[in-house]
Design a protein around this motif. Structure first.
Motif, mmCIF file in Angstrom:
data_model
loop_
_atom_site.group_PDB
_atom_site.id
_atom_site.type_symbol
_atom_site.label_atom_id
_atom_site.label_comp_id
_atom_site.label_asym_id
_atom_site.label_seq_id
_atom_site.Cartn_x
_atom_site.Cartn_y
_atom_site.Cartn_z
ATOM 1 N N LYS A 152 0.819 -1.215 0.000
ATOM 2 C CA LYS A 152 0.000 0.000 0.000
ATOM 3 C C LYS A 152 0.853 1.264 0.000
ATOM 4 C CE LYS A 152 -3.957 2.111 2.346
ATOM 5 N NZ LYS A 152 -3.368 3.460 2.333
ATOM 6 N N LYS A 153 1.910 1.308 0.815
ATOM 7 C CA LYS A 153 2.748 2.501 0.891
ATOM 8 C C LYS A 153 3.465 2.744 -0.430
ATOM 9 C CE LYS A 153 3.535 2.439 5.889
ATOM 10 N NZ LYS A 153 4.567 2.383 6.978
ATOM 11 N N LEU A 154 3.961 1.665 -1.036
ATOM 12 C CA LEU A 154 4.624 1.791 -2.318
ATOM 13 C C LEU A 154 3.641 2.254 -3.387
ATOM 14 C CD1 LEU A 154 7.037 1.417 -4.192
ATOM 15 C CD2 LEU A 154 6.427 -1.015 -4.399
ATOM 16 N N ARG A 155 2.424 1.717 -3.324
ATOM 17 C CA ARG A 155 1.395 2.108 -4.283
ATOM 18 C C ARG A 155 1.070 3.592 -4.166
ATOM 19 N NH1 ARG A 155 -2.418 -1.591 -3.143
ATOM 20 N NH2 ARG A 155 -3.714 -0.242 -1.842
ATOM 21 N N ASP A 156 0.924 4.077 -2.935
ATOM 22 C CA ASP A 156 0.634 5.493 -2.700
ATOM 23 C C ASP A 156 1.746 6.379 -3.262
ATOM 24 O OD1 ASP A 156 -1.692 4.783 -1.481
ATOM 25 O OD2 ASP A 156 -0.964 5.033 0.578
ATOM 26 N N ARG A 157 2.984 5.965 -3.040
ATOM 27 C CA ARG A 157 4.115 6.757 -3.522
ATOM 28 C C ARG A 157 4.141 6.817 -5.052
ATOM 29 N NH1 ARG A 157 7.066 4.059 0.619
ATOM 30 N NH2 ARG A 157 8.035 2.684 -0.934
#
Length: 398
Positions: free
Chosen positions: A46-51
Motif C-alpha cells: 500500500k505505501k509503495l502504491r501510494d508513492r
C-alpha cells in the motif's frame, strides 16, 4: 533559476482520488475528464502504491504545465492510459449485446448488470478501473449477491454465465486483456424437481377442472404437450406461420432460442384441432392464442382469451391464470412448463427415440433433451429388464 514555460490551457490540477482500495489520477483538459491508473493498483504494498501514484500525478502535472496535450501526444513520456470503470464497462458491454439476442435474454443481462453494479458499489468497486479488477473481486461480489438474494446454485451459475458473456464482449473490444471470469468455477447443481411432470391422477384433475372452468387453457396445455414448444413460443404463433397444407408450423428465429427458423410438425391431433378453429376466417396476423379483451382487469373467459385474435398474451399472464385456475384451487404443485418435460417422458415411454424428441424440441444436442427427459433412466432400466438375450441361448456353453 530556470522557469518553466507555461502554456495557457484550460486544465485542472491532477489529483489522486480513492475508492476503497482503488486509486485514480483525475484531471480535466479543455473540459474533457481524464482518469488514469497506469495499472498501479496492482501493486500490493500500500505505501509503495501510494508513492507511485503521487510520482505519476506529479509527472502529469509537470507535463501539463509544459504544454502537454493529452488528446494529441500519444508518444509522449507520460502516455495516456484510458480509464474505464467497472460500472461504465458493463454498461458498454450491455449496449453491445442489445439487438443481438432475444429481448427476454437481453433483459436477463440487464438485470444481471444492475444487481452486479449495485453490489459492486457497496464493495467500493464500481468506480475501479476494469483492468485492475481481479478474480477475487468478482468472487467477492458474487458471494455478496448470493447472500443477499439467497440464490440457489443454479441461479448463481446463470448470473455468472451472464457476467462471463459481458466480460467476453469487453475482451473483444479491448477494454480488458483477458476474461478473468472465464475460469471461475460453476457451482454443482442437482436435478431439480421444480418441473416434475404431473402424474396420471393429477392430469385427470387438471383436465376436469379446466374443461369446466376455462377449457381454452386446457387447449393451450394440449398444444404445448403435442408440439413440445415452450409456452412463450406458442403465445407468439401467428396464423401466417401455420401451413396446414404441408402440416408444419414455421417459427422465425426471432421468437425461438436458436439462430435459424424452426419447423414444427403438425401431428394428427393438432391438425384436427386447427381445422376446427376455422383459421381461414381470421386475419393472417392474428395470434393463435391471443385475446380480444378490452379491459385487462376483466375476468378471463373462453370468449375473449386464448383465441385467434389481434392482441398477444404475455407469458406472465398465462402463468398467473395457471396458478389461479389450477395450482391454487387443486392444491397441486405442477408448473405449466412441466408439460414440456411430460412430453419428453411420454414420447420415450411410447417407444420414440431420443433423436425424435430432440428434433421435436429443436435442440442442437441430446444433452439438452436429456434435461427434459426426467424419467429417462427409469425408461432405460425397464427396457433392460425386458432383455431377451441370454448367453446360454447362443450355443457358446454346453
Amino acid at each position: 533559476m530556470i522557469k518553466l514555460k507555461i502554456k495557457k490551457s484550460n486544465f485542472t490540477t491532477p489529483i489522486v482520488t480513492k475508492n476503497g482500495d482503488y486509486q485514480i489520477i483525475q484531471f480535466r483538459y479543455d473540459g474533457v475528464r481524464f482518469r488514469m491508473s497506469f495499472d498501479l493498483n496492482k501493486i500490493k504494498d500500500k505505501k509503495l502504491r501510494d508513492r507511485q501514484f503521487e510520482i505519476y500525478r506529479a509527472e502529469i502535472e509537470r507535463k501539463l504545465l509544459q504544454g502537454w496535450n493529452p488528446n494529441e501526444n500519444e508518444d509522449d513520456e507520460v502516455k495516456e492510459v484510458h480509464y474505464n470503470s467497472l460500472s461504465e464497462s458493463l454498461k458498454f458491454a450491455l449496449e453491445k449485446k442489445e439487438g443481438t439476442v432475444r429481448e427476454s435474454t437481453f433483459k436477463d443481462y440487464e438485470t444481471t448488470v444492475n444487481k452486479f453494479i449495485e453490489q459492486s458499489n457497496k464493495a467500493k468497486l464500481a468506480d475501479a478501473d476494469i483492468k485492475d479488477l481481479t478474480r477475487k473481486d468478482i468472487l467477492n461480489i458474487f458471494s455478496s449477491m448470493t447472500a443477499k438474494y439467497k440464490w440457489s446454485n443454479k441461479t448463481y451459475n446463470k448470473y455468472l454465465g451472464n457476467i462471463r458473456t459481458l466480460f467476453s464482449v469487453l475482451t473483444e473490444w479491448e477494454y480488458i486483456g483477458n476474461n478473468i471470469c472465464r475460469d471461475i468455477s460453476l457451482k454443482k447443481t442437482t436435478q431439480s424437481d421444480f418441473y416434475e411432470p404431473a402424474n396420471d391422477l393429477q392430469l385427470k384433475l387438471i383436465k376436469d377442472k379446466l374443461n369446466v372452468d376455462f377449457s381454452n387453457l386446457w387447449d393451450f396445455v394440449f398444444f404445448l404437450f403435442q408440439t413440445g414448444l415452450r409456452p412463450h413460443e406458442i403465445l407468439l404463433i401467428q396464423l401466417k406461420m401455420i401451413d396446414l397444407k404441408n402440416r408444419v408450423i414455421i417459427l422465425p428465429k426471432g421468437i425461438i432460442k436458436t439462430s435459424i427458423k424452426r419447423i414444427v410438425p403438425i401431428d394428427d391431433y393438432i391438425y384436427e384441432y386447427l381445422l376446427n378453429k376455422n383459421l381461414q376466417n381470421y386475419h393472417s396476423d392474428f395470434y393463435l392464442f391471443g385475446t380480444n379483451r378490452k379491459f385487462k382487469n376483466k375476468g378471463v373467459s373462453n370468449e375473449t382469451d386464448l383465441i385467434p385474435a389481434a392482441d398477444p398474451l404475455s407469458r406472465k399472464t398465462i402463468s398467473k391464470w395457471w396458478q389461479r385456475k389450477v395450482e391454487i384451487p387443486l392444491g397441486i404443485d405442477v408448473k405449466l412448463y412441466s408439460f414440456k418435460h411430460l412430453t419428453a417422458n411420454k414420447r420415450l415411454e411410447a417407444g420414440q427415440s431420443l433423436d425424435d424428441v430432440q428434433h421435436l424440441f429443436g435442440h442442437t444436442n441430446k444433452a439438452m433433451t436429456r434435461v427434459y427427459a426426467t424419467h429417462l433412466t427409469n425408461i432405460y432400466v425397464d427396457k433392460l429388464k425386458q432383455n431377451k438375450l441370454s448367453l446360454n441361448d447362443m450355443g457358446l456353453l454346453n
